[in-house]
Structures are given as C-alpha cells and as structure tokens.
Design a protein around this motif. Sequence first.
Motif, short mmCIF file in Angstrom:
data_model
loop_
_atom_site.label_atom_id
_atom_site.label_comp_id
_atom_site.label_asym_id
_atom_site.label_seq_id
_atom_site.Cartn_x
_atom_site.Cartn_y
_atom_site.Cartn_z
N THR A 95 34.53 25.27 30.59
CA THR A 95 33.75 26.39 31.11
C THR A 95 32.89 25.94 32.28
OG1 THR A 95 33.67 27.49 28.95
CG2 THR A 95 32.00 28.12 30.56
N ALA A 96 32.27 24.77 32.16
CA ALA A 96 31.44 24.24 33.25
C ALA A 96 32.28 23.99 34.49
CB ALA A 96 30.74 22.96 32.80
N LEU A 97 33.53 23.54 34.32
CA LEU A 97 34.40 23.32 35.48
C LEU A 97 34.73 24.65 36.16
CD1 LEU A 97 36.13 21.28 37.10
CD2 LEU A 97 38.03 21.89 35.59
N ALA A 98 35.04 25.67 35.36
CA ALA A 98 35.33 26.98 35.94
C ALA A 98 34.11 27.52 36.69
CB ALA A 98 35.75 27.95 34.83
N LEU A 99 32.92 27.31 36.13
CA LEU A 99 31.70 27.76 36.79
C LEU A 99 31.47 27.00 38.09
CD1 LEU A 99 29.33 28.00 33.68
CD2 LEU A 99 30.18 29.92 35.05
N ALA A 100 31.71 25.68 38.06
CA ALA A 100 31.49 24.87 39.26
C ALA A 100 32.42 25.28 40.39
CB ALA A 100 31.69 23.39 38.92
N VAL A 101 33.70 25.49 40.07
CA VAL A 101 34.66 25.90 41.09
C VAL A 101 34.33 27.30 41.60
CG1 VAL A 101 37.09 26.37 41.58
CG2 VAL A 101 36.46 24.40 40.18
N GLY A 102 33.99 28.21 40.68
CA GLY A 102 33.65 29.56 41.09
C GLY A 102 32.41 29.60 41.97
N ASP A 103 31.41 28.80 41.62
CA ASP A 103 30.19 28.73 42.42
C ASP A 103 30.49 28.16 43.81
OD1 ASP A 103 27.29 28.72 42.86
OD2 ASP A 103 27.45 26.55 42.68
N TRP A 104 31.28 27.09 43.86
CA TRP A 104 31.65 26.47 45.14
C TRP A 104 32.42 27.47 46.01
CZ3 TRP A 104 36.31 25.71 47.51
CH2 TRP A 104 36.32 24.86 48.63
N ALA A 105 33.37 28.18 45.41
CA ALA A 105 34.18 29.13 46.17
C ALA A 105 33.32 30.25 46.74
CB ALA A 105 35.28 29.69 45.28
N ALA A 106 32.37 30.75 45.93
CA ALA A 106 31.51 31.84 46.40
C ALA A 106 30.64 31.39 47.56
CB ALA A 106 30.65 32.34 45.24
N ARG A 107 30.12 30.17 47.48
CA ARG A 107 29.25 29.67 48.55
C ARG A 107 30.01 29.39 49.83
NH1 ARG A 107 27.67 25.01 47.60
NH2 ARG A 107 28.42 24.53 45.49
N HIS A 108 31.33 29.18 49.72
CA HIS A 108 32.13 28.88 50.91
C HIS A 108 33.00 30.06 51.32
CE1 HIS A 108 30.95 24.82 49.67
NE2 HIS A 108 31.21 24.44 50.91
N GLY A 109 32.74 31.21 50.75
CA GLY A 109 33.46 32.40 51.14
C GLY A 109 34.92 32.42 50.78
N ARG A 110 35.27 31.75 49.68
CA ARG A 110 36.67 31.71 49.26
C ARG A 110 36.83 32.45 47.93
NH1 ARG A 110 39.29 25.88 50.88
NH2 ARG A 110 38.28 25.67 52.92
N PRO A 111 37.88 33.23 47.79
CA PRO A 111 38.09 33.95 46.53
C PRO A 111 38.53 33.01 45.42
CG PRO A 111 39.94 34.31 48.00
CD PRO A 111 38.93 33.53 48.79
N ALA A 112 37.81 33.04 44.30
CA ALA A 112 38.16 32.17 43.17
C ALA A 112 38.80 32.96 42.04
CB ALA A 112 36.91 31.45 42.66
N ASP A 113 39.05 34.25 42.28
CA ASP A 113 39.67 35.05 41.24
C ASP A 113 41.08 34.54 40.97
OD1 ASP A 113 39.82 37.29 39.44
OD2 ASP A 113 41.21 38.17 40.88
N GLY A 114 41.37 34.30 39.71
CA GLY A 114 42.68 33.81 39.36
C GLY A 114 42.83 32.31 39.45
N LEU A 115 41.70 31.58 39.40
CA LEU A 115 41.76 30.12 39.40
C LEU A 115 42.65 29.63 38.26
CD1 LEU A 115 40.73 27.22 40.12
CD2 LEU A 115 38.86 27.65 38.51
N THR A 116 43.62 28.80 38.60
CA THR A 116 44.50 28.23 37.59
C THR A 116 44.30 26.72 37.54
OG1 THR A 116 46.18 29.95 37.88
CG2 THR A 116 46.89 27.91 36.84
N VAL A 117 44.11 26.21 36.35
CA VAL A 117 43.92 24.77 36.13
C VAL A 117 45.04 24.29 35.22
CG1 VAL A 117 42.38 23.02 35.15
CG2 VAL A 117 41.43 24.96 36.39
N GLU A 118 45.53 23.10 35.49
CA GLU A 118 46.52 22.48 34.60
C GLU A 118 45.76 21.69 33.55
OE1 GLU A 118 50.10 23.15 34.92
OE2 GLU A 118 50.67 21.35 36.03
#
Length: 350
Positions: free
Chosen positions: A114-137
């Motif tokens: 969950t913390a990883l998903a939050l970190a990536v989502g936070d980073w994407a929002a701050r850099h103007g990138r859509p994080a919807d649908g993030l897929t992790v292996e």
Amino acid sequence: MSWQILLPDLRAACEAAAEGRTPALDAVPTALRTWTAGLLAEAQSARRTAELDRWLAESVTGGRLLTERPLDPARDTVATARRLTVRLSAERTGPLLTAVPQAFHGTVNDTLLTALALAVGDWAARHGRPADGLTVELEGHGREQDLVQGADLTRTVGWLTSVYPLRLTADAYDARAVVAGTQDAGAALKEIKERIRGVPDGGIGAGLLRYANAATAGLFDPEDRPEILWNYLGRQTAARESAWGPAGESDALAVGPEPDAPLAYPLQVDAEVEHGPDGPELAASFLWAGDALSQDTVAQLADGWTAALDALAAWAAGGDTGGHTPSDLDLLDLDQNQITMLEEMWRAQQ
C-alpha cells in the motif's frame, strides 16, 4: 526458502558425523521433478484457463509511467543498474509489523505494498502524470502446494518463485492526501488488501498461462510488462550471532548475475525485515536501470515510500477507522461501505 531446508539438514548431518553417527535426514515427500510435472498439468486445467481473461486484463499496463522508453536489452543491463537502500529504525518498523496490520486485519505485505502504491501515486500527481491503473509485478514464493494433489513442499529444494501482475488503481483514496496526512489512510489499506485477496492461488496461474500452456502463451504481449517488480522477502530469521547463521565473511562468496545480462524491469524493490541492534528493522533495496530511470526519480519514490509508511503508522496509532473488509467476512455478502457503516454504528454504541 531452500536455505530453510538445507541449513537444518547440514547442521544435523555435521553434528551426526562429529558424534560418529551416520547422518539420517528426513525424506523429501515431493521431488522437484514431481512438482514441475504437476504444474505443467495444472497449466492445462479448466480452473487455470478460466483465469485467462483476468490475467490478460491485468497484463495490459496501459503505457509507461516512470520511464520515457522501453528497456533496451543491450543497454539496460546489470552493469548499468544502480541500487539505493533505505532502512527504518526499530521504532519506526514496530508499528508496521503489529499495529497497522492488526488495525485492518491485514498482513505486513499489504501494508508495505500500500505504501508503494501511495508513493508512486503521489510522485505521479506531483509530476503531472496519470497513475490510474498502475500495475505492479508481484513476486511470490510459488509454493502453492494445494495445486497438485498430495504435494508436500516442506522439504522440496528449488526456486519455485511465481510472478504475477496486479493493478493498483486508486478508487477510494487520494495518494497525495494520504501521504500528506490530510486523508484517512484506512481506505487505501483496505483497497489494496482486497485487491491482493482477490488473487487466486497466489497468482500462480499468471505464469502457468503465460509460459506453460502453449494454447494461451501467445495471447500475452511479451513487450507489455509492468515497470515495477515488488518482492517482500519476509522476516529474516537467521541471527548472525548464531553458530549456524551467516558468517561475517560470507559476502565474499556471493555470486551475482553476468554484467551484460539484461534487466527485466526498470525498477525492482526488494523489502525484508532484518535483525537490528534494537529490534526488527525494515530494509528495502531499490534496484533500477540507470540509463532508463534517474537517481532523483528513484530517490523521490524511496522517500515517498517511507513517508507513506509513517503515514500508515500514524493512522493506526491515532485513528478509529480500522476494521474489516469483505474478504474477512466470506459468509456474508457485504461491500466495504456496508461493513464500514455497521462498524461505525457498533462503535457509537460503545
């Protein structure tokens, strides 16, 4: 996993020999060959092929989020990989092993992912990138022994790892708000927990259908792979001060991959809980393709991950919004909103 079998055997054999006895080790109930043959048969089974649509959908990543280009096997190799290691003190680690999982009836891996998903989502929002649908292996131990009738893998030595994709969309929470502490973290924890619980049989079907079933393998796009590999190794149990623990000089015998071996993922995160001087400490290694990802990006993700972990710990310490999720109540047909409402009504009556 194999060391947990080999080391006790080695110790028993050495102690027996030192005492003049002939070593007598326990039998191996299921040989690696037997397990492999069982998996090949399982890959053709109706219950695995019934998962095909699910794994095909999960395997579509929707494009690159962290990188600007696909990995180049000639350029993005082990020799160009970079590594960043972060470690949390025992004080910061403690709640992640106890209070947080207990608050939402989850696991340590649920919390860390969950913390990883939050970190990536936070980073994407701050850099103007859509994080919807993030897929992790996700990498797992692959020892789902119930898949093969009569299998007992408790003494089977081998690398039985499974890998499967998991989509981590943010439907019930805002990553930036959770990390900043302005939104309740319970929604994120419960959402990620349910996504993990929805994976059948530890995700082993993804690999079986992609690599071990000739009729389905060609349906997967070999070029469409997640950018992040996540692997939680669990809690390290071998104490270094033990006579049968890792020797201080054992790193000198470590053998790594060939320098020109291509990297499979732009970013790989391996986390585990290690022994520290004051208690268990969480450590994570961020390994990335140095020519495809910048060190600044990885450092921001690592910092975001630890910040998200602290936010989750703070939620468990100060909130009363913990509780159950639908997978905890498999005899009842209730969604998350209904469960939350019932829990709030119960708390109000206390």
